[in-house]
Design an enzyme around this catalytic site. Structure first.
Site, PDB file in Angstrom:
ATOM      1  N   CYS A 149      25.149  -3.919 -19.522  1.00 18.68           N
ATOM      2  CA  CYS A 149      24.200  -5.041 -19.591  1.00 18.68           C
ATOM      3  C   CYS A 149      23.919  -5.685 -18.226  1.00 18.68           C
ATOM      4  O   CYS A 149      22.774  -6.052 -17.934  1.00 18.68           O
ATOM      5  CB  CYS A 149      24.682  -6.080 -20.591  1.00 18.68           C
ATOM      6  N   HIS A 242      23.120 -12.992 -18.671  1.00 12.06           N
ATOM      7  CA  HIS A 242      23.949 -12.714 -17.492  1.00 12.06           C
ATOM      8  C   HIS A 242      23.170 -13.094 -16.234  1.00 12.06           C
ATOM      9  O   HIS A 242      22.069 -12.592 -15.988  1.00 12.06           O
ATOM     10  CB  HIS A 242      24.298 -11.222 -17.423  1.00 12.06           C
TER      11      HIS A 242
HETATM   12  P1  NAP Z   1      31.605  -5.902 -31.217  1.00 12.34           P
HETATM   13  O1  NAP Z   1      30.933  -7.177 -31.534  1.00 12.34           O
HETATM   14  O2  NAP Z   1      33.088  -5.889 -31.083  1.00 12.34           O
HETATM   15  O3  NAP Z   1      31.182  -4.801 -32.324  1.00 12.34           O
HETATM   16  C1  NAP Z   1      31.810  -3.547 -32.411  1.00 12.34           C
HETATM   17  C2  NAP Z   1      31.271  -2.739 -33.566  1.00 12.34           C
HETATM   18  O4  NAP Z   1      31.998  -1.487 -33.617  1.00 12.34           O
HETATM   19  C3  NAP Z   1      31.462  -3.411 -34.937  1.00 12.34           C
HETATM   20  O5  NAP Z   1      30.364  -3.106 -35.764  1.00 12.34           O
HETATM   21  C4  NAP Z   1      32.714  -2.725 -35.494  1.00 12.34           C
HETATM   22  O6  NAP Z   1      32.733  -2.660 -36.901  1.00 12.34           O
HETATM   23  C5  NAP Z   1      32.530  -1.320 -34.941  1.00 12.34           C
HETATM   24  N1  NAP Z   1      33.818  -0.613 -34.884  1.00 12.34           N
HETATM   25  C6  NAP Z   1      34.978  -1.032 -34.311  1.00 12.34           C
HETATM   26  N2  NAP Z   1      35.948  -0.126 -34.494  1.00 12.34           N
HETATM   27  C7  NAP Z   1      35.408   0.880 -35.232  1.00 12.34           C
HETATM   28  C8  NAP Z   1      35.920   2.099 -35.793  1.00 12.34           C
HETATM   29  N3  NAP Z   1      37.194   2.475 -35.619  1.00 12.34           N
HETATM   30  N4  NAP Z   1      35.058   2.910 -36.476  1.00 12.34           N
HETATM   31  C9  NAP Z   1      33.760   2.548 -36.660  1.00 12.34           C
HETATM   32  N5  NAP Z   1      33.228   1.376 -36.180  1.00 12.34           N
HETATM   33  C10 NAP Z   1      34.044   0.571 -35.472  1.00 12.34           C
HETATM   34  O7  NAP Z   1      31.052  -5.274 -29.853  1.00 12.34           O
HETATM   35  P2  NAP Z   1      29.600  -5.457 -29.149  1.00 12.34           P
HETATM   36  O8  NAP Z   1      29.653  -6.522 -28.145  1.00 12.34           O
HETATM   37  O9  NAP Z   1      28.549  -5.476 -30.214  1.00 12.34           O
HETATM   38  O10 NAP Z   1      29.502  -4.102 -28.321  1.00 12.34           O
HETATM   39  C11 NAP Z   1      29.221  -2.843 -28.939  1.00 12.34           C
HETATM   40  C12 NAP Z   1      29.102  -1.793 -27.839  1.00 12.34           C
HETATM   41  O11 NAP Z   1      27.990  -2.131 -26.985  1.00 12.34           O
HETATM   42  C13 NAP Z   1      30.343  -1.739 -26.929  1.00 12.34           C
HETATM   43  O12 NAP Z   1      30.575  -0.406 -26.558  1.00 12.34           O
HETATM   44  C14 NAP Z   1      29.934  -2.609 -25.747  1.00 12.34           C
HETATM   45  O13 NAP Z   1      30.615  -2.271 -24.568  1.00 12.34           O
HETATM   46  C15 NAP Z   1      28.442  -2.309 -25.633  1.00 12.34           C
HETATM   47  N6  NAP Z   1      27.603  -3.369 -25.035  1.00 12.34           N
HETATM   48  C16 NAP Z   1      27.741  -4.663 -25.411  1.00 12.34           C
HETATM   49  C17 NAP Z   1      26.886  -5.632 -24.845  1.00 12.34           C
HETATM   50  C18 NAP Z   1      26.972  -7.082 -25.200  1.00 12.34           C
HETATM   51  O14 NAP Z   1      26.289  -7.889 -24.520  1.00 12.34           O
HETATM   52  N7  NAP Z   1      27.724  -7.484 -26.206  1.00 12.34           N
HETATM   53  C19 NAP Z   1      25.901  -5.244 -23.960  1.00 12.34           C
HETATM   54  C20 NAP Z   1      25.765  -3.899 -23.617  1.00 12.34           C
HETATM   55  C21 NAP Z   1      26.620  -2.974 -24.184  1.00 12.34           C
HETATM   56  P3  NAP Z   1      33.634  -3.690 -37.809  1.00 12.34           P
HETATM   57  O15 NAP Z   1      32.882  -4.988 -37.842  1.00 12.34           O
HETATM   58  O16 NAP Z   1      33.677  -3.008 -39.123  1.00 12.34           O
HETATM   59  O17 NAP Z   1      34.971  -3.813 -37.121  1.00 12.34           O
END
Ligand code: NAP
Length: 350
Positions: A149, A242
């Site tokens: 991001c 950010h």
């Molecule tokens: P998050 O809120 O922690 O969400 C993670 C997701 O992954 C949830 O839907 C979770 O499902 C699922 N998950 C976790 N463990 C799993 C498993 N063992 N099997 C299947 N699904 C699983 O994270 P996020 O911030 O949305 O980020 C998601 C991805 O995007 C990450 O790789 C992060 O680095 C990237 N990212 C994030 C941002 C940001 O600004 N947040 C920006 C760019 C990229 P449950 O709810 O069922 O646990």
């Protein structure tokens, strides 16, 4: 593309911070229709409204709220040819490979495959031609990736300067929002009244991804750009957006007016093709002394524009400025939708 021909899509990791943005932005999308939501075994089998702790300002649509959450397996999400991944990086690598092996086109937000030699890492306004790298993948499906991001905001601001003047080196200090840490995110007693000067892996991502994105497509590989990048990352008590303080050394001399014109005149393939998620202006240059600011400027262009301001000479390098971008829209879900639209427009996804 008419409504009748909308492409059925699934979102993996639909319950998380980025996954919820996908759900929000896909509502009424003219090219894509959200058919399936998937997450971990903790959520699978429950209705989406019960599994997701909905944190978006817009209310959850009753239709999507009633969808059953599926496990992250190709056979569980129906015949969606296009899959958006917002999975935790602990599982994203293998799950995304399994979907690509099953013939799906995966557009991922996770770090796992970004630096793979045959995987495009694309900001559609910056390196749209890199999407062609998917043709080097074994198939039958493919993986495309959205950068980190903070990298996205940085390369959007750098691209017009790289094209017009060349860039030799960049120093960037980030102030990153709490929503970047996912749900539930940073505990309140760590976040409030505080700045945390560490985000695991973030500085390396910004440094390496920037070189790949600003690099050149050379057959079936990317030749990285010859740019030195130094990043320092901080978590601050802001919900979304950010902010990045950037110093840059250019290869050709340029005045403040030259830089401002390069940003103001910048427009690229998504704007020319009028892709549905493309902002009219990808960069908004702000003249106020104290701009950009997360609360005031993160939603410019529907959260898809990077704002740039505070341009002044840098005593160490040539110029310094501040850039801001919305981390879960341009930096994640919105950026991925734009990337998928670009792939469709270029005929990579039938
Ligand atoms: P998050 O809120 O922690 O969400 C993670 C997701 O992954 C949830 O839907 C979770 O499902 C699922 N998950 C976790 N463990 C799993 C498993 N063992 N099997 C299947 N699904 C699983 O994270 P996020 O911030 O949305 O980020 C998601 C991805 O995007 C990450 O790789 C992060 O680095 C990237 N990212 C994030 C941002 C940001 O600004 N947040 C920006 C760019 C990229 P449950 O709810 O069922 O646990």
């Amino acid at each position: 593309m008419t409504d009748r021909k909308r492409i059925p899509v699934a979102v993996l990791g639909a319950t998380g911070s980025v996954g919820q943005r996908f759900v929000e932005l896909l509502l009424g999308h003219p090219w894509f229709e959200l058919r399936a939501v998937a997450a971990s075994d903790r959520s699978a089998g429950r209705a989406y409204r019960e599994a997701a702790r909905w944190l978006q300002a817009a209310p959850l649509s009753p239709e999507i709220g009633g969808l059953p959450v599926r496990p992250c397996e190709p056979g569980a999400v129906g015949d969606c040819p296009l899959v958006f991944s917002a999975l935790d990086s602990s599982v994203a690598g293998e799950v995304e490979k399994a979907f690509a092996a099953a013939g799906r086109v995966v557009v991922s937000n996770s770090k796992n495959h970004r630096m793979d030699p045959d995987v495009p890492l694309v900001v559609p306004e910056v390196n749209p031609d890199h999407v062609e790298l998917v043709r080097a993948q074994p198939g039958p499906g493919a993986i495309l990736t959205n950068p980190n991001c903070s990298t996205i905001g940085l390369v959007l601001a750098l691209k017009p300067l790289a094209d017009a003047f060349g860039i030799e080196s960049v120093n960037v200090v980030t102030m990153q929002a709490l929503s970047g840490a996912g749900i539930p995110g940073v505990p309140s007693l760590s976040a409030l009244d505080n700045v945390i000067p560490f985000i695991a892996g973030e500085e390396e991502k910004i440094e390496n991804e920037t070189r790949k994105i600003l690099g050149r497509l050379d057959g079936a590989r990317i030749a990285p750009a010859d740019v030195t990048v130094s990043a320092a990352c901080n978590r601050v008590s802001v919900i979304d957006g950010h902010l990045e303080c950037v110093s840059v050394k250019l290869r050709k001399k340029a005045s403040a007016g030259d830089l401002e014109s390069a940003w103001r005149d910048f427009s690229a393939e998504p704007q020319a093709r009028k892709l549905p998620s493309a902002p009219a202006a990808p960069i908004v240059f702000l003249r106020e002394d104290d701009a950009p600011q997360p609360r005031l400027h993160r939603d410019l262009g529907g959260g898809m524009a990077a704002s740039v301001g505070r341009l002044r000479p840098c005593p160490l390098l040539d110029w310094k400025f501040v850039t801001l971008s919305h981390n879960t829209i341009r930096g994640a879900a919105g950026g991925s939708l734009l990337l998928a639209e670009l792939a469709v427009a270029r005929g990579l996804l039938k």
